[in-house]
Design an enzyme around this catalytic site. Structure first.
Site, PDB file in Angstrom:
ATOM      1  CG  HIS A   1     -30.940  -0.881  37.764  1.00 29.53           C
ATOM      2  ND1 HIS A   1     -32.307  -1.070  37.829  1.00 29.53           N
ATOM      3  CD2 HIS A   1     -30.707  -0.264  36.580  1.00 29.53           C
ATOM      4  CE1 HIS A   1     -32.879  -0.584  36.734  1.00 29.53           C
ATOM      5  NE2 HIS A   1     -31.935  -0.092  35.959  1.00 29.53           N
ATOM      6  CG  ASN A   2     -26.701  -6.538  39.592  1.00 32.25           C
ATOM      7  OD1 ASN A   2     -26.317  -6.570  38.428  1.00 32.25           O
ATOM      8  ND2 ASN A   2     -27.576  -7.406  40.080  1.00 32.25           N
ATOM      9  CB  SER A   3     -21.288  -4.752  39.480  1.00 29.03           C
ATOM     10  OG  SER A   3     -21.357  -6.080  39.973  1.00 29.03           O
ATOM     11  CG  LEU A   4     -24.276  -9.699  35.687  1.00 29.58           C
ATOM     12  CD1 LEU A   4     -22.870 -10.246  35.465  1.00 29.58           C
ATOM     13  CD2 LEU A   4     -25.207 -10.819  36.138  1.00 29.58           C
ATOM     14  CG  HIS A   5     -27.598  -3.239  34.085  1.00 32.39           C
ATOM     15  ND1 HIS A   5     -28.207  -3.496  32.877  1.00 32.39           N
ATOM     16  CD2 HIS A   5     -27.622  -1.880  34.228  1.00 32.39           C
ATOM     17  CE1 HIS A   5     -28.593  -2.369  32.313  1.00 32.39           C
ATOM     18  NE2 HIS A   5     -28.252  -1.371  33.113  1.00 32.39           N
TER      19      HIS A   5
ATOM     20  CG  HIS B   1     -25.070   3.068  32.842  1.00 35.18           C
ATOM     21  ND1 HIS B   1     -24.379   1.875  32.883  1.00 35.18           N
ATOM     22  CD2 HIS B   1     -26.377   2.726  32.720  1.00 35.18           C
ATOM     23  CE1 HIS B   1     -25.216   0.875  32.775  1.00 35.18           C
ATOM     24  NE2 HIS B   1     -26.440   1.354  32.678  1.00 35.18           N
ATOM     25  CG  ASP B   2     -27.782   2.027  35.865  1.00 36.49           C
ATOM     26  OD1 ASP B   2     -28.336   3.143  35.959  1.00 36.49           O
ATOM     27  OD2 ASP B   2     -28.144   1.161  35.049  1.00 36.49           O
TER      28      ASP B   2
ATOM     29  CD  GLN C   1     -40.075  -7.740  28.583  1.00 42.33           C
ATOM     30  OE1 GLN C   1     -39.159  -7.423  27.824  1.00 42.33           O
ATOM     31  NE2 GLN C   1     -40.277  -7.138  29.746  1.00 42.33           N
TER      32      GLN C   1
END
EC number: 3.1.4.53
Length: 983
Positions: free
Chosen positions: A645-649, A685-686, A854
């Site tokens: 949950h970082n800016s890449l996501h 959103h995160d 998964q």
């Protein structure tokens, strides 16, 4: 003066003056019965009727012969219009056209097929011998001319204006001369003209406001699906499909909703017309002024926008004329038929999951001609299908003709299932009559049972949500029984994707009635007080402040120079970054490479490029420098230490949202304000995500959980941080919006971000599926999206799909995202272990089963969601579903077999040893050995096998310290083996 003369001259050139044509042609005229007297009435009233009437021109014997040409085009066009005819007002003004297949001549295979709610046959008669002068036109052809009854002509301003109005998709006759001409006269002139001239006059009528009483009740709708352009009427569900896309003005001028349909929107009887226009080699083209056409087209577009229903206002009111307001040029989606493919657990039989026979679904397919093969699973849509079946059965049982006022078409699906031909009357003593009556009572009883379960404070979509939750719980119970890892995965899915809201029995909450229970609870509370104090999070900042908001850093978050970076970030690898950003409209972009080339600023460059390419900075009046300041500040508030949950996501979800908004089925549906709001919600959103789940924050009694009352804790925090950052100096990207526009966008963003709470997943899925299936059962097959609730529901599911899009990406990307997510889960599990808390499911790095988790995640969460989305935008998401199934098959193949291959030789011996250490089995073996006289050999064998058991137990215990891979069940079984060996 010169300009005025030029305009007059151009208008004269454009006017379709009647021209004498030399060669006669046979004319076929379809007239209602009534003879010459009736035709005389039509001629007598023709002077007062200024509305052109539609006609259909057909070629001879299927040959490519056209009475009119299309200027500047030599291609073949085929246009099909499915509208609605019939119904009418309560006064019965005007008769509905009715008829079956009308064959004029055995050698001429022209037919006009119509259906109506009236049961009488259409009284048409064939008039021959009428010829018209065709001038220089070199071919003879025949045509049909539809003439409406005189009663409908005299009631032109009433609801039944069906065929008396202008048709923009057909050739029309001249307004004044048509009624004065005898159809048998050979000197009659042809009033047909080419399609562009027809559209030109349609634009003039729209710009002049003619027929505004009927056009005010429609909203234009353009939705392109697959390879053809589709224009759908939001008031009646008619579709206009052309062989190629036309200009916006042409499509707007041919919004045929009110032209061939009653204005009271009560008729759903479909009538199909087919028009073919083919150019000929030696025809004289009629020229007109392009300047006047462009001017009138602009007037038409402006008029259509003014007539559009405001569909995205907070109060569900009428939108303003600004493109930022809620009035979208098109407000609906056309639902298509679905192909046969693997279905999710939602389509399994209800009887396998629900004990009460009252809850079982009676209808498994839709009683609709356009969606006859599509299955319905939502209870409300099933109730509608059953009630429709009851209505049709009642018509068959009572032999009562359907009323013309009804907007529901006659469907005899139930009668067909009963073995009776559709439309055939039934006698009371027949077996089919009794069987149909019994089925009708059963259908009605089932509907009543379902309606009795609806609670007043819940919506009809909650019926589907509760049903899906019951089915999922049943599926997960079977899944958890398969193995220990299955139980862990089931717990994870239930705790993450199912809302914890339950119905409480109020009397059972009175614990003071039981003194023993009160004392037991008090003792348990004293024992757990110390553990609660250890697991409680340290005291945070005062709750009056929003935690996580940093002080703005002007030297890193502002751009003081005149030149802004091309992609929003300063990077030495701008060329490589530009190459990747050029594929932002592609599903499965190399987002990790973008993060590398953008110097760990993927969110800023992705959002800036998307807003630039969509021209949202211009339409939403966002200063580019302000946008970059805000995005840089926003990206700084994403926790870089989080594996997932970082800016890449956030950049990945934003890019996926952009691709889903580009879906052809959604083209032109949403306004710039709605598109910008959805993308903005995906960006924020995160923000400031701590890398922990909502359940962890609630269990640890964190400050955030206390502030937001345990309800969507992180999602509320993301919104608070994002809107707080907008208040920083130089970061308010919505500063130029009006107050009402800003309120609308804020409400929309709040709703979308709150929908990313995974505990709301099943409710979102049920709402969307109920909406889609209800429209299919209703027979329209069109989602109007004419109010805020429906439109925000689609956008919420769109962003939710983007948030759960990792399993639908190419396998290398998917595997990388899975590794990052599991690492974040493991970090939370480590923190829970250190705090003495119960480790959350899938967060224990020693007992995780990644592959099997998964597969369960795809089967029970991702696939049902994307299946419903693909149903909405079919066929635009079929490639995504194919990738999802391929990824699922890959992880299914990677699940270690049970028992694992490494222990194949040991497992049979281990199982045999477990039974040998039992007292009864040991005595039996010793007795057999004594009888054989080989007692010493038996003792040595027993000792050897016992040593083997201990060795295998030690090796199993030693291997249990590793990470996931499905080893948890084997480790747990081996830990108990030394105890057996010591007995």
């Amino acid at each position: 003066m010169i300009a005025t003369l030029f305009i007059i001259f151009a208008f004269i050139r454009a006017f379709p003056w009647s021209r004498k044509r030399g060669r006669p042609a046979l004319a076929l005229t379809l007239m209602p019965e009534g003879g010459e007297d009736h035709r005389g009435d039509l001629n007598q009233k023709g002077e007062n009727n200024n509305r052109p009437r539609p006609s259909i021109s057909l070629a001879n014997n299927g040959e490519a012969m056209a009475p009119r040409t299309r200027r500047k085009s030599s291609k073949f066009h085929e246009v099909t219009f499915s509208g609605s005819v019939g119904g009418g007002d309560s006064d019965g003004g005007g008769e509905a056209i009715n008829g079956g297949n009308l064959d004029v001549s055995p050698s001429k295979r022209h037919s006009l097929s119509t259906t109506t709610s009236n049961s009488s046959s259409a009284p048409y008669r064939y008039l021959s011998g009428s010829s018209r002068s065709r001038g220089s036109r070199g071919d003879c052809h025949e045509y049909y001319q539809l003439q409406q009854h005189s009663s409908s002509l005299s009631n032109g301003n009433r609801g039944n204006r069906g065929l008396s109005q202008r048709s923009d998709t057909m050739a029309t006759e001249a307004e004044g001369e048509e009624f004065d001409v005898d159809p048998m006269d050979e000197d009659d002139e042809d009033q047909t003209y080419d399609r562009e001239t027809e559209e030109f006059y349609s634009n003039i009528q729209d710009a002049a406001g003619t027929g505004s009483s009927s056009r005010s009740k429609r909203s234009s709708l353009f939705s392109r699906s697959d390879s053809s352009a589709t224009t759908t009427s939001s008031s009646g569900g008619g579709t206009f499909t052309g062989g190629k896309r036309r200009s916006a003005a042409s499509i707007l001028s041919s919004s045929m909703c009110s032209d061939l349909m009653t204005s009271d929107r009560r008729s759903s009887t479909a009538t199909e017309y087919s028009v073919k226009s083919v150019t000929t080699g030696n025809t004289s083209q009629r020229r007109s002024s392009g300047r006047i056409r462009r001017y009138v087209s602009r007037m038409t577009i402006a008029g259509a926008r003014r007539r559009t229903t405001g569909s995205f206002d907070v109060e569900n009111g009428q939108g303003a004329r600004s493109p930022l307001e809620g009035g979208s040029p098109s407000a609906g989606l056309v639902l298509q038929n679905l192909p046969q493919r693997r279905e999710s657990f939602l389509y399994r039989s209800d009887s396998d999951f629900e004990m009460s026979p009252k809850s079982m679904s009676r209808n498994s397919s839709i009683a609709s001609e356009s969606h006859g093969e599509d299955l319905i699973v939502t209870p409300f849509a099933q109730i509608l299908a059953s009630l429709r079946s009851v209505r049709n059965n009642l018509l068959s049982l009572t032999n009562v003709p359907a009323s013309n006022k009804s907007r529901r078409p006659n469907q005899s699906s139930s009668a067909s299932r009963s073995g009776n031909p559709p439309g055939a009357p039934l006698s009371q003593g027949e077996e089919a009559y009794t069987r149909l009556a019994t089925d009708t009572i059963e259908e009605l009883d089932w509907c009543l049972d379902q309606l009795e379960t609806i609670q007043t404070h819940r919506s009809v979509s909650d019926m589907a949500s509760l049903k899906f939750k019951r089915m999922l719980n049943k599926e997960l119970s079977h899944f958890s029984e398969s193995s220990r890892s299955g139980n862990q995965i089931s717990e994870y899915i239930c705790s993450t994707f199912l809302d914890k809201q339950q119905e409480f029995d109020l009397p059972s909450l009175r614990v003071e009635d039981n003194p023993e229970l009160v004392a037991a609870n008090a003792a348990a509370g004293q024992q757990s007080a110390g553990q609660y104090a250890r697991s409680r999070s340290p005291r945070g900042p005062p709750m009056s402040q929003i935690s996580g908001v940093k002080r703005p850093l002007s030297h890193t978050n502002s751009f003081t120079g005149e030149r802004l970076p091309t992609f929003g970030v300063e990077t030495p690898r701008e060329n490589e970054l530009g190459t990747l950003l050029g594929e932002l409209d592609t599903w499965g972009i190399q987002i990790f490479s973008i993060g590398e080339f953008s110097v760990n600023r993927p969110l800023t460059c992705v959002a800036y490029t998307i807003f630039q390419s969509r021209e949202l900075l211009t339409s939403l009046m966002i200063p580019p420098k302000t946008f970059l300041n805000f995005m840089s500040t926003l990206e700084d508030h994403y926790v870089k230490d989080n594996p997932f949950h970082n800016s890449l996501h956030a950049a990945d979800v934003t890019q996926s949202t952009n691709v889903l908004l580009n879906t052809p089925a959604l083209e032109g549906v949403f306004t710039p304000l709605e598109v910008g709001g959805a993308l903005f919600a995906a960006c924020i959103h995160d923000v400031d995500h701590p890398g922990l789940t909502n359940q962890f924050l609630v269990n640890s009694s964190s400050e955030l959980a206390l502030m937001y009352n345990d309800e969507s804790v992180l999602e509320n925090h993301h919104l608070a941080v994002a809107f707080k950052l907008l208040q920083n100096q130089g970061c308010d990207i919505f500063c130029n919006m009006q107050k009402k526009q800003r309120q609308t966008l804020r409400k929309m963003v709040i709703d979308i971000v709150l929908s990313t709470d995974m505990s709301k997943h099943m409710s979102l899925l049920a709402d969307l599926k109920t909406m889609v299936e209800t429209k299919k059962v209703a027979g329209s097959g069109v989602l109007l999206l004419d109010n805020y609730t429906d439109r925000i529901q689609v956008l919420e599911n769109l962003v939710h799909c983007a948030d759960l899009s990792n399993p639908t990406k190419p396998l290398p990307l998917y595997k990388r995202w899975v590794a990052l997510l599991m690492e974040e889960f493991f970090l939370q599990g480590d923190k829970e272990r250190e705090s003495g808390m119960d480790i959350s499911p899938m967060c224990d790095r020693h007992n995780a089963t990644i592959e099997k988790s998964q597969v369960g995640f795809i089967d029970y969460i991702v696939h049902p969601l994307w299946e419903t989305w693909a149903d909405l935008v079919h066929p635009d998401a079929q490639d995504i579903l194919d990738t999802l199934e391929e990824n699922r098959d890959y992880y299914q193949s990677m699940i270690p077999p049970s028992p694992p291959p490494s222990g194949v030789d040991e497992n049979p011996q281990e199982d045999r040893i477990r039974f040998q250490v039992t007292l009864e089995e040991s005595d039996q073996e010793n007795l057999a050995e004594l009888e054989e006289g080989d007692e010493s050999g038996g003792e040595s064998t027993t000792t050897g096998t016992t040593g083997t058991t201990a060795a295998s137990a030690l090796s199993g215990a030693g291997g249990g310290g590793g990470g996931g891979g499905g080893m948890a069940p084997r480790t747990g079984g081996c830990q108990n083996q030394p105890q057996h060996g010591g007995m």
